[in-house]
Design a protein around this motif. Sequence first.
Motif, short mmCIF file in Angstrom:
data_model
loop_
_atom_site.label_atom_id
_atom_site.label_comp_id
_atom_site.label_asym_id
_atom_site.label_seq_id
_atom_site.Cartn_x
_atom_site.Cartn_y
_atom_site.Cartn_z
N SER B 50 63.40 -154.28 146.19
CA SER B 50 62.88 -155.59 145.83
C SER B 50 64.02 -156.47 145.33
O SER B 50 64.74 -156.08 144.41
N GLU B 52 65.26 -160.16 143.87
CA GLU B 52 64.80 -161.37 143.21
C GLU B 52 65.06 -162.59 144.07
O GLU B 52 66.18 -162.80 144.54
N ALA B 56 61.65 -158.51 150.25
CA ALA B 56 61.98 -157.11 150.01
C ALA B 56 62.47 -156.45 151.29
O ALA B 56 62.14 -156.88 152.39
N HIS B 71 59.15 -160.33 143.85
CA HIS B 71 60.15 -160.23 142.77
C HIS B 71 60.48 -161.65 142.36
O HIS B 71 61.52 -162.18 142.73
N SER B 77 58.97 -157.34 138.93
CA SER B 77 58.67 -157.08 140.34
C SER B 77 57.26 -156.51 140.40
O SER B 77 56.87 -155.73 139.52
N CYS B 94 58.70 -147.40 139.78
CA CYS B 94 59.72 -148.42 140.03
C CYS B 94 60.98 -148.06 139.25
O CYS B 94 60.93 -147.28 138.29
#
Lengths: 108, 113
Positions: B50, B52, B56, B71, B77, B94
């Motif tokens: 993921s 930002e 993704a 994200h 996320s 995660c």
Amino acid sequence: RKEVEQDPGPFNVPEGATVAFNCTYSNSASQSFFWYRQDCRKEPKLLMSVYSSGNEDGRFTAQLNRASQYISLLIRDSKLSDSATYLCVVNRNNDMRFGAGTRLTVKP
Amino acid sequence: GAVVSQHPSRVICKSGTSVKIECRSLDFQATTMFWYRQFPKQSLMLMATSNEGSKATYEQGVEKDKFLINHASLTLSTLTVTSAHPEDSSFYICSAMGNTEAFFGQGTRLTVV
């Protein structure tokens, strides 16, 4: 071929035994290496990083051989609390790849 | 030390519904977070990375339309399992990279009935 391969285990050892785990990785560009410990139904937690010079933390010793693309973890004088799954982790550009894990059970 | 918080820790949902899982880095910014899935007695399998502010990156075999990742900020996320089915039941974890190691959320155990 998997990117990170470990001994399949499981290892069942008595308290006080010495146990060694092996791990190989396929990508020679891998940059950093770790052993994580995962207890049942919990998230993995860092046990120790692995350096080319070898490093020791109490009863735990980790070794890295870049030429052979091989990583090891040695546990001396094993305790009941060492029972867990040990994950070999290889990092390249912040992309962490995990081995399948080796389950260790230390028995009284 | 750095902490990653994941919520919920456990969820049971009906088949066909969607479930959202949140992953937050509490005291550091994470431009990249990773989503893993772990079936019983199996290893962690990377599902997606993921990023930002961008899309993704999904691993081969992972359906991007089924596992939606957002994200939106440097500390959050989310993974949404859409139209969940019993075979999606698993442990989802995660992680985010700190300076020298990866930090993991506590994991979410999803059961689809």
